[in-house]
Design a protein around this motif. Sequence first.
Motif, PDB file in Angstrom:
ATOM      1  N   ARG A  81     134.269 -19.132  80.756  1.00 19.80           N
ATOM      2  CA  ARG A  81     132.826 -19.128  80.450  1.00 19.80           C
ATOM      3  C   ARG A  81     132.482 -18.571  79.072  1.00 19.80           C
ATOM      4  N   ARG A  82     133.284 -17.662  78.555  1.00 18.15           N
ATOM      5  CA  ARG A  82     132.892 -17.005  77.315  1.00 18.15           C
ATOM      6  C   ARG A  82     134.104 -16.555  76.515  1.00 18.15           C
ATOM      7  N   VAL A  83     133.818 -16.327  75.242  1.00 20.90           N
ATOM      8  CA  VAL A  83     134.808 -15.773  74.322  1.00 20.90           C
ATOM      9  C   VAL A  83     134.200 -14.517  73.723  1.00 20.90           C
ATOM     10  N   ALA A  84     134.920 -13.411  73.760  1.00 26.06           N
ATOM     11  CA  ALA A  84     134.402 -12.148  73.238  1.00 26.06           C
ATOM     12  C   ALA A  84     135.462 -11.465  72.393  1.00 26.06           C
ATOM     13  N   LEU A  85     135.017 -10.727  71.400  1.00 25.36           N
ATOM     14  CA  LEU A  85     135.944  -9.982  70.558  1.00 25.36           C
ATOM     15  C   LEU A  85     136.541  -8.803  71.317  1.00 25.36           C
ATOM     16  N   THR A  86     137.824  -8.588  71.105  1.00 23.07           N
ATOM     17  CA  THR A  86     138.444  -7.372  71.599  1.00 23.07           C
ATOM     18  C   THR A  86     138.120  -6.237  70.647  1.00 23.07           C
ATOM     19  N   GLU A  87     138.518  -5.036  70.969  1.00 18.50           N
ATOM     20  CA  GLU A  87     138.292  -3.916  70.049  1.00 18.50           C
ATOM     21  C   GLU A  87     138.995  -4.162  68.727  1.00 18.50           C
ATOM     22  N   ALA A  88     140.224  -4.696  68.808  1.00 16.28           N
ATOM     23  CA  ALA A  88     140.962  -5.029  67.588  1.00 16.28           C
ATOM     24  C   ALA A  88     140.234  -6.119  66.803  1.00 16.28           C
ATOM     25  N   GLY A  89     139.669  -7.085  67.542  1.00 18.37           N
ATOM     26  CA  GLY A  89     138.936  -8.156  66.885  1.00 18.37           C
ATOM     27  C   GLY A  89     137.718  -7.650  66.148  1.00 18.37           C
ATOM     28  N   GLU A  90     136.992  -6.705  66.745  1.00 18.26           N
ATOM     29  CA  GLU A  90     135.806  -6.145  66.087  1.00 18.26           C
ATOM     30  C   GLU A  90     136.180  -5.414  64.809  1.00 18.26           C
ATOM     31  N   LEU A  91     137.289  -4.661  64.860  1.00 12.98           N
ATOM     32  CA  LEU A  91     137.738  -3.963  63.654  1.00 12.98           C
ATOM     33  C   LEU A  91     138.168  -4.963  62.578  1.00 12.98           C
ATOM     34  N   PHE A  92     138.904  -5.993  63.009  1.00 14.19           N
ATOM     35  CA  PHE A  92     139.406  -6.966  62.041  1.00 14.19           C
ATOM     36  C   PHE A  92     138.265  -7.794  61.440  1.00 14.19           C
ATOM     37  N   LEU A  93     137.212  -8.048  62.228  1.00 13.39           N
ATOM     38  CA  LEU A  93     136.101  -8.855  61.743  1.00 13.39           C
ATOM     39  C   LEU A  93     135.428  -8.209  60.527  1.00 13.39           C
ATOM     40  N   THR A 145     150.378 -13.403  63.910  1.00 15.90           N
ATOM     41  CA  THR A 145     150.724 -12.702  62.665  1.00 15.90           C
ATOM     42  C   THR A 145     150.341 -11.228  62.744  1.00 15.90           C
ATOM     43  N   LEU A 146     149.159 -10.946  63.307  1.00 17.18           N
ATOM     44  CA  LEU A 146     148.669  -9.572  63.394  1.00 17.18           C
ATOM     45  C   LEU A 146     149.302  -8.790  64.533  1.00 17.18           C
ATOM     46  N   GLY A 147     149.793  -9.511  65.517  1.00 17.46           N
ATOM     47  CA  GLY A 147     150.417  -8.850  66.667  1.00 17.46           C
ATOM     48  C   GLY A 147     149.425  -8.278  67.643  1.00 17.46           C
ATOM     49  N   VAL A 148     148.193  -8.758  67.637  1.00 18.64           N
ATOM     50  CA  VAL A 148     147.165  -8.293  68.564  1.00 18.64           C
ATOM     51  C   VAL A 148     146.311  -9.481  68.986  1.00 18.64           C
ATOM     52  N   GLU A 149     145.631  -9.316  70.134  1.00 17.94           N
ATOM     53  CA  GLU A 149     144.659 -10.318  70.541  1.00 17.94           C
ATOM     54  C   GLU A 149     143.314  -9.982  69.910  1.00 17.94           C
ATOM     55  N   LEU A 150     142.685 -10.998  69.343  1.00 18.26           N
ATOM     56  CA  LEU A 150     141.395 -10.800  68.696  1.00 18.26           C
ATOM     57  C   LEU A 150     140.232 -11.167  69.611  1.00 18.26           C
ATOM     58  N   PHE A 151     140.485 -12.029  70.599  1.00 21.13           N
ATOM     59  CA  PHE A 151     139.456 -12.459  71.541  1.00 21.13           C
ATOM     60  C   PHE A 151     139.962 -12.323  72.963  1.00 21.13           C
ATOM     61  N   THR A 152     139.038 -12.028  73.854  1.00 23.64           N
ATOM     62  CA  THR A 152     139.300 -12.213  75.274  1.00 23.64           C
ATOM     63  C   THR A 152     138.695 -13.550  75.652  1.00 23.64           C
ATOM     64  N   ARG A 153     139.469 -14.387  76.344  1.00 26.62           N
ATOM     65  CA  ARG A 153     139.042 -15.738  76.636  1.00 26.62           C
ATOM     66  C   ARG A 153     138.920 -15.919  78.142  1.00 26.62           C
ATOM     67  N   THR A 154     137.795 -16.445  78.577  1.00 24.94           N
ATOM     68  CA  THR A 154     137.620 -16.857  79.966  1.00 24.94           C
ATOM     69  C   THR A 154     137.089 -18.275  79.946  1.00 24.94           C
TER      70      THR A 154
END
Length: 296
Positions: free
Chosen positions: A53-65, A42-51
């Motif tokens: 081993r870990r899940v981390a917020l992207t820059e867009a995710g940090e702003l959206f949070l 819906t937002l048209g961006v990735e909110l997390f980087t997924r591996t």
Amino acid sequence: MELRQLTYFEAVARLGGFTRAAEQLHVAQSAVSAQVRALESTLGVELFTRTTRRVALTEAGELFLIRCRRALDELDGARHDLADLAAVLTGRVTLGATAVVGGFDLPGALSRFHARYPGVALSLRSGLIAALLAELDAGTSDLVVGPAHADLPSRFSAHRIAREHVVLAVPPAHRLAHGTAPLPLTELSEESFVCLPAGSGLRSILDEAAQQAGFEPRVPFETHTAASIRELVASGLGVALLARTAAEAPGPAISIRQLRPAPLHPEIAVIHHRDHRLSAAARTCRQQLIDHATGA
């Protein structure tokens, strides 16, 4: 964009993974992953980087949070407000009030509260301040409107709403009944007084004023209400110190004189017990009384 998506996204960001978020939310991990992917779409961006081993917020995710948590906080606040409103609309408030309330329009305040919250069961009790404070201690009353004496115990919280003044009440035919100049307290040293019993607030005011004027008051007539004090004074049985509210209330004819120096009367306050949690209805009533006093 759905509320569920915001809730799942915030939980993943806060807990650092989809598995932990699913456990706390009591849903399947696949459901959390699906809702977060739908939100990202819906937002048209990735909110997390997924591996693996870990899940981390992207820059867009940090702003959206930041915005997400603000929105969730607002919704949570709205839920609490609505719950409080429902509690007010169906609540119960027991209010104690002394006969002396200064210039505060208690009937008007209660009428205003009843008009706004007609579903609240509102009870009014009257009495002397000591008895009403005992009811606050016992939990049988929620609020008291009355004088907040200087020795009010710290377990009570008092919000001042009105001033009160002490005057001298004398029989209409008394030698001191006429005149406009304030009377010196020393003029009363030979008078018989009508007053409330020892231990009452009014009796303390009389005793302190007389002590400062250099005499001990004679109190042959004790009674339990300001109205009965006025009746006894009107009958010629003595003089009395009274709150102006009581002296000017409808009743038998008396004469009112100012005093010099004028004894101080405690301010009128809305009082509640600090250790007893007020219900939503009682909190609202308390605020309505304060607002009415200030004209809000």
